[in-house]
Write a protein that holds these residues in place. Structure first.
Motif, PDB file in Angstrom:
ATOM      1  N   ALA A  35     -58.538   7.620  35.507  1.00 15.22           N
ATOM      2  CA  ALA A  35     -57.963   7.020  36.510  1.00 15.22           C
ATOM      3  C   ALA A  35     -58.412   7.856  37.763  1.00 15.22           C
ATOM      4  CB  ALA A  35     -56.303   7.078  36.554  1.00 15.22           C
ATOM      5  N   ARG A  36     -58.546   9.284  37.693  1.00 12.36           N
ATOM      6  CA  ARG A  36     -59.073   9.980  38.846  1.00 12.36           C
ATOM      7  C   ARG A  36     -60.416   9.852  39.071  1.00 12.36           C
ATOM      8  NH1 ARG A  36     -55.650  15.311  36.657  1.00 12.36           N
ATOM      9  NH2 ARG A  36     -53.779  15.112  37.559  1.00 12.36           N
ATOM     10  N   ALA A  66     -49.590  10.618  37.696  1.00 12.62           N
ATOM     11  CA  ALA A  66     -50.444  11.860  37.868  1.00 12.62           C
ATOM     12  C   ALA A  66     -51.068  11.641  39.220  1.00 12.62           C
ATOM     13  CB  ALA A  66     -51.321  11.851  36.552  1.00 12.62           C
ATOM     14  N   LEU A  67     -51.517  10.387  39.524  1.00 10.42           N
ATOM     15  CA  LEU A  67     -52.268  10.227  40.738  1.00 10.42           C
ATOM     16  C   LEU A  67     -51.374  10.588  42.157  1.00 10.42           C
ATOM     17  CD1 LEU A  67     -53.652   6.862  39.978  1.00 10.42           C
ATOM     18  CD2 LEU A  67     -55.076   8.881  40.526  1.00 10.42           C
ATOM     19  N   ALA A  68     -50.172  10.631  41.928  1.00  7.62           N
ATOM     20  CA  ALA A  68     -49.295  11.187  42.898  1.00  7.62           C
ATOM     21  C   ALA A  68     -49.481  12.641  43.279  1.00  7.62           C
ATOM     22  CB  ALA A  68     -47.693  10.882  42.642  1.00  7.62           C
ATOM     23  N   LEU A  79     -50.648   1.919  45.954  1.00  4.42           N
ATOM     24  CA  LEU A  79     -50.455   1.735  44.467  1.00  4.42           C
ATOM     25  C   LEU A  79     -49.317   1.082  44.314  1.00  4.42           C
ATOM     26  CD1 LEU A  79     -51.361   5.573  43.825  1.00  4.42           C
ATOM     27  CD2 LEU A  79     -52.811   3.542  43.356  1.00  4.42           C
ATOM     28  N   GLY A  80     -49.236   0.513  43.010  1.00  2.00           N
ATOM     29  CA  GLY A  80     -48.101  -0.110  42.273  1.00  2.00           C
ATOM     30  C   GLY A  80     -47.873   0.237  40.960  1.00  2.00           C
ATOM     31  N   THR A 104     -43.465   8.213  43.310  1.00  2.00           N
ATOM     32  CA  THR A 104     -44.853   8.383  43.342  1.00  2.00           C
ATOM     33  C   THR A 104     -45.650   7.950  44.437  1.00  2.00           C
ATOM     34  OG1 THR A 104     -45.568   6.207  42.390  1.00  2.00           O
ATOM     35  CG2 THR A 104     -44.773   7.738  40.805  1.00  2.00           C
ATOM     36  N   GLY A 105     -44.926   7.414  45.382  1.00  2.00           N
ATOM     37  CA  GLY A 105     -45.628   6.893  46.653  1.00  2.00           C
ATOM     38  C   GLY A 105     -45.980   5.566  46.609  1.00  2.00           C
ATOM     39  N   ALA A 106     -45.640   4.957  45.390  1.00  2.00           N
ATOM     40  CA  ALA A 106     -46.143   3.323  45.181  1.00  2.00           C
ATOM     41  C   ALA A 106     -45.246   2.504  46.041  1.00  2.00           C
ATOM     42  CB  ALA A 106     -45.993   3.103  43.734  1.00  2.00           C
ATOM     43  N   THR A 107     -45.956   1.527  46.474  1.00  2.00           N
ATOM     44  CA  THR A 107     -45.110   0.831  47.279  1.00  2.00           C
ATOM     45  C   THR A 107     -44.820  -0.685  46.711  1.00  2.00           C
ATOM     46  OG1 THR A 107     -47.305   0.166  48.499  1.00  2.00           O
ATOM     47  CG2 THR A 107     -45.953   1.601  49.651  1.00  2.00           C
TER      48      THR A 107
END
Length: 271
Positions: A35-36, A66-68, A79-80, A104-107
């Protein structure tokens, strides 16, 4: 009646600005490192114009968390999550709550993808609870609807799709059409390489639009974005995204390669 205010209005989307949404659903693919690496490559692409294209990627839960913690995701990518629990918290082993997803910051969050409906066996009642729970947590649900080949051949498209919309949105009242996205995904065209014709797509999207107006009111229902999902790829995306009733695409396999996804984003910007 459940009423949901316009929290998260920074995500507000007005139909009249003709913005297209390019959403990538990774399904059960990609480790954290993969993903990274993906986003490191995607970051080299030219960012789309913010008033023309909105980009959303739905990684698996592990990669999402992890991406967060890294700065690897370009600022122009939202991100979702691919799923969400129907409960706020509690003894529900294996489930992930809306608050956890938000952390995670997902919306955004996918609700009722055909694989969840037909393979996992999620009920319409469960999906309704997931949608309401997501709205309460200020997540934007991407509600997936669509018919099987048997249902289409039996002339039950409206019965099936309208029924999915009716159940999921029962007693839901929105203050802004940007609080919801609908994705039409004919089950028979997902991952099969077979796409619905442009005429079939436009007809289905038009029917969904009119039904959303009945359910949510003309103004709100008329401003909810409706995406198409089903074997979307760079070769056919321009013709699909250019249809009057299509606001973008929910893309599966073609979103797994950053080069192909970047091409889809570029196509959306030019439509």
């Amino acid at each position: 009646m459940k009423s949901h205010s316009g929290r998260g209005s920074q995500m507000s989307r007005q139909k009249e600005n003709n913005m297209k949404i390019v959403a990538g659903n990774w399904k059960m693919f990609k480790t954290i490192e993969e993903a990274r690496t993906y986003f490191a490559e995607l970051a080299s692409a030219t960012p789309p114009q913010a008033d023309k294209v909105r980009v959303i990627v739905f990684p698996n839960y592990i990669a999402l968390g992890a991406l967060a913690e890294t700065g690897s995701v370009p600022a122009w990518v939202l991100l979702g999550a691919q799923d969400v629990a129907a409960e706020v918290e509690g003894a529900f082993t294996g489930e992930v709550s809306p608050a956890m997803i938000r952390s995670t910051g997902a919306t955004h969050v996918l609700i009722g993808h055909s694989e969840r409906r037909h393979i996992i066996g999620e009920s319409t009642v469960l999906l309704h609870r997931k949608l309401v729970n997501s709205l309460e947590a200020s997540l934007i649900p991407v509600l997936c609807v669509g018919e099987t080949l048997e249902e289409r051949n039996a002339g039950k498209i409206e019965e099936v799709v309208f029924g999915q919309l009716d159940t999921a949105l029962s007693d839901v009242r929105l203050s802004d059409g940007a609080q919801l996205i609908v994705a039409y995904e004919p089950v028979w065209a997902i991952g099969t390489g077979v796409n619905a014709t442009n005429e079939q797509i436009e007809q289905a999207h038009h029917l969904i639009r009119e039904h959303l107006k009945q359910l949510l009111g003309t103004a709100i229902g008329g401003s909810v974005a409706i995406l198409y999902g089903g074997s979307v790829k760079p070769a056919n995306f321009a013709s699909i995204a250019g249809l009057p009733s299509v606001d973008g695409g929910l893309i599966g396999g073609a979103s797994l390669k950053p080069s192909a996804f970047a091409e889809l984003i570029e196509i959306a910007e030019q439509v």
